[in-house]
Write a protein that holds these residues in place. Sequence first.
Motif, mmCIF file in Angstrom:
data_model
loop_
_atom_site.group_PDB
_atom_site.id
_atom_site.type_symbol
_atom_site.label_atom_id
_atom_site.label_comp_id
_atom_site.label_asym_id
_atom_site.label_seq_id
_atom_site.Cartn_x
_atom_site.Cartn_y
_atom_site.Cartn_z
ATOM 1 N N LEU A 170 0.833 -1.200 0.000
ATOM 2 C CA LEU A 170 0.000 0.000 0.000
ATOM 3 C C LEU A 170 0.870 1.253 0.000
ATOM 4 O O LEU A 170 0.608 2.207 -0.750
ATOM 5 N N TYR A 171 1.910 1.245 0.808
ATOM 6 C CA TYR A 171 2.834 2.379 0.832
ATOM 7 C C TYR A 171 3.521 2.553 -0.528
ATOM 8 O O TYR A 171 3.690 3.678 -1.025
ATOM 9 N N ALA A 172 3.931 1.430 -1.128
ATOM 10 C CA ALA A 172 4.610 1.486 -2.432
ATOM 11 C C ALA A 172 3.682 2.075 -3.494
ATOM 12 O O ALA A 172 4.114 2.890 -4.325
ATOM 13 N N ALA A 173 2.406 1.678 -3.443
ATOM 14 C CA ALA A 173 1.427 2.239 -4.381
ATOM 15 C C ALA A 173 1.250 3.734 -4.126
ATOM 16 O O ALA A 173 1.157 4.538 -5.066
ATOM 17 N N GLY A 174 1.216 4.104 -2.846
ATOM 18 C CA GLY A 174 1.082 5.521 -2.501
ATOM 19 C C GLY A 174 2.231 6.348 -3.036
ATOM 20 O O GLY A 174 2.033 7.467 -3.543
ATOM 21 N N ASP A 175 3.436 5.819 -2.940
ATOM 22 C CA ASP A 175 4.612 6.545 -3.440
ATOM 23 C C ASP A 175 4.520 6.762 -4.950
ATOM 24 O O ASP A 175 4.836 7.850 -5.459
ATOM 25 N N LYS A 176 4.092 5.736 -5.670
ATOM 26 C CA LYS A 176 3.992 5.848 -7.129
ATOM 27 C C LYS A 176 2.876 6.821 -7.534
ATOM 28 O O LYS A 176 3.025 7.586 -8.492
ATOM 29 N N LEU A 177 1.775 6.770 -6.814
ATOM 30 C CA LEU A 177 0.670 7.682 -7.113
ATOM 31 C C LEU A 177 1.076 9.135 -6.873
ATOM 32 O O LEU A 177 0.782 10.021 -7.671
ATOM 33 N N LYS A 178 1.768 9.354 -5.762
ATOM 34 C CA LYS A 178 2.224 10.711 -5.436
ATOM 35 C C LYS A 178 3.207 11.211 -6.504
ATOM 36 O O LYS A 178 3.123 12.365 -6.954
ATOM 37 N N ALA A 179 4.120 10.348 -6.925
ATOM 38 C CA ALA A 179 5.112 10.727 -7.936
ATOM 39 C C ALA A 179 4.464 11.056 -9.279
ATOM 40 O O ALA A 179 4.970 11.876 -10.048
ATOM 41 N N ALA A 180 3.318 10.391 -9.542
ATOM 42 C CA ALA A 180 2.621 10.605 -10.809
ATOM 43 C C ALA A 180 1.662 11.796 -10.755
ATOM 44 O O ALA A 180 0.977 12.090 -11.742
ATOM 45 N N GLY A 181 1.584 12.480 -9.609
ATOM 46 C CA GLY A 181 0.755 13.675 -9.503
ATOM 47 C C GLY A 181 -0.664 13.449 -9.032
ATOM 48 O O GLY A 181 -1.501 14.361 -9.113
ATOM 49 N N PHE A 182 -0.961 12.254 -8.519
ATOM 50 C CA PHE A 182 -2.294 11.958 -8.005
ATOM 51 C C PHE A 182 -2.316 12.062 -6.477
ATOM 52 O O PHE A 182 -1.280 11.928 -5.817
ATOM 53 N N VAL A 183 -3.510 12.276 -5.928
ATOM 54 C CA VAL A 183 -3.687 12.117 -4.488
ATOM 55 C C VAL A 183 -3.693 10.612 -4.226
ATOM 56 O O VAL A 183 -4.558 9.905 -4.741
ATOM 57 N N PRO A 184 -2.734 10.089 -3.468
ATOM 58 C CA PRO A 184 -2.699 8.643 -3.280
ATOM 59 C C PRO A 184 -3.930 8.100 -2.538
ATOM 60 O O PRO A 184 -4.519 7.116 -2.969
ATOM 61 N N LEU A 185 -4.313 8.782 -1.447
ATOM 62 C CA LEU A 185 -5.381 8.265 -0.596
ATOM 63 C C LEU A 185 -6.411 9.362 -0.345
ATOM 64 O O LEU A 185 -6.164 10.307 0.412
ATOM 65 N N ALA A 186 -7.564 9.253 -0.979
ATOM 66 C CA ALA A 186 -8.631 10.233 -0.779
ATOM 67 C C ALA A 186 -9.186 10.084 0.636
ATOM 68 O O ALA A 186 -9.406 8.967 1.120
ATOM 69 N N HIS A 187 -9.419 11.228 1.285
ATOM 70 C CA HIS A 187 -9.860 11.177 2.677
ATOM 71 C C HIS A 187 -10.539 12.483 3.057
ATOM 72 O O HIS A 187 -10.210 13.542 2.518
ATOM 73 N N GLY A 188 -11.467 12.383 3.965
ATOM 74 C CA GLY A 188 -12.107 13.565 4.530
ATOM 75 C C GLY A 188 -11.682 13.715 5.972
ATOM 76 O O GLY A 188 -11.800 12.774 6.759
ATOM 77 N N GLY A 189 -11.171 14.882 6.326
ATOM 78 C CA GLY A 189 -10.680 15.098 7.680
ATOM 79 C C GLY A 189 -11.802 15.333 8.666
ATOM 80 O O GLY A 189 -12.027 16.451 9.156
ATOM 81 N N GLN A 190 -12.544 14.289 8.962
ATOM 82 C CA GLN A 190 -13.599 14.303 9.971
ATOM 83 C C GLN A 190 -13.307 13.168 10.952
ATOM 84 O O GLN A 190 -12.781 12.118 10.544
ATOM 85 N N PRO A 191 -13.633 13.352 12.235
ATOM 86 C CA PRO A 191 -13.256 12.341 13.235
ATOM 87 C C PRO A 191 -13.675 10.918 12.890
ATOM 88 O O PRO A 191 -12.891 9.979 13.050
ATOM 89 N N TRP A 192 -14.906 10.730 12.398
ATOM 90 C CA TRP A 192 -15.348 9.367 12.116
ATOM 91 C C TRP A 192 -14.580 8.767 10.939
ATOM 92 O O TRP A 192 -14.320 7.553 10.920
ATOM 93 N N GLN A 193 -14.182 9.600 9.974
ATOM 94 C CA GLN A 193 -13.389 9.087 8.856
ATOM 95 C C GLN A 193 -11.977 8.742 9.304
ATOM 96 O O GLN A 193 -11.405 7.720 8.886
ATOM 97 N N ASP A 194 -11.404 9.580 10.170
ATOM 98 C CA ASP A 194 -10.075 9.274 10.715
ATOM 99 C C ASP A 194 -10.093 7.929 11.426
ATOM 100 O O ASP A 194 -9.183 7.099 11.268
ATOM 101 N N SER A 195 -11.151 7.692 12.210
ATOM 102 C CA SER A 195 -11.217 6.445 12.979
ATOM 103 C C SER A 195 -11.596 5.245 12.126
ATOM 104 O O SER A 195 -11.335 4.102 12.511
#
Length: 422
Positions: A170-195
Amino acid sequence: MNAITRFATVVSLASLFPLSALAAASKGTVEVVHWWTSGGEAAAVKVLKDLVEKDGFTWKDGAVAGGAGSAAMTVLKTRVVSGNPPGAAQIKGPDLQEWGALDLLSPLDEVAEANDWDGLLSKTVTDTMQYDGHYVAVPVNIHRVNWLWINPKVFEKAGIDKVPTTLEELYAAGDKLKAAGFVPLAHGGQPWQDSTVFEALVLGIMGADGYHKAFVENDEATLTSPQMTEVFTALKKLASYMDDNRAGRDWNLATAQVIDGKAGMQIMGDWAKSEWTAAGKVAGEDYQCVPMPGTAGSYTYNIDSIAMFKLKDEGDIAAQHALARIALEPEFQYVFNQNKGSIPVRSDLDMSKFDSCAQASMKDFKEADQNGKLEPSMAHSMATNLAVQGAIFDVVTNFMSEKNADPSKVGAQLYAAIKSAQ
């Protein structure tokens, strides 16, 4: 009043009200407080509304958006305290026990027995729907929470040819996505989403047993263990793959980032699939669903359910019973869950009518149930009460927002917060 006068009165009424309105008025009304408000969710709940009204009852919608149900619960509590409860409300897990203990919920045993709920539902589900041995709520679906959603076209553009099955992948995929200009992991900064992300890591790193000890038993040794330090270390790593503008973002907007090809992945329950469906996307082609890396074989569940409050009007009580009956009938179970992204709560339905993600979810649910790896979601009010859940939310979100937070110290903070909330 003679027959001619009665007829004239009916004709006069008919000129003022459509016949359908008169028919509906002759039966009861059920007001439903819920938080099914995103595009896909709204389409799903409309199915239930239409079926209730098809039976001649009136549906009064009480949708309350925001906070994964916390806003709706605030409205519900205010209504109940003021002596004006709705006929029905979306209430889940341990909260059913608390409402039941207040003697506010109406038993549904009559409906359950007439429609063989005991035979149709798994014991995990029936136990959750009962208070003091009596049904007090009707389950409408089962959501799997520990899913990873992937846009395969984005993966291809980033040069990723393998779906991640471990955190390292998962980390390796994240690194490649970031390098290619994409947001690797879409997320909403709300407490329930964090948890939601946090509990997925607990399940993946500590296993189903460790998860259960942490969130169901609130075991001190587990919460303060080196493995929990490992979980928070991984959470900090995953946060580095989320975009900086995530604060306050709703989950469905994060899902839209993946749908639109701006992000590669999202960790979210399968209500996210309702957004893919609403966008006309096809499971297995336009998107992929896989267990959160490290959690294959385990299943965190979130069961949506509707509880009925005690009422006096016989027509409204009949409307409550109609709602409870319809919610478990095949017609509703098929259409609602196809729209909602979840799987039917009934065990006897034809899963070939569902997409590949739902089929995999049902298969995994049954296997996890048999193997003792079926666990209630903490982040979605199935494992503990709202006070304890809120304490966990605070610790997790504060950790994610503090760049210099020490993962080795958070377990002790987590345990202290839980104890103070109990």
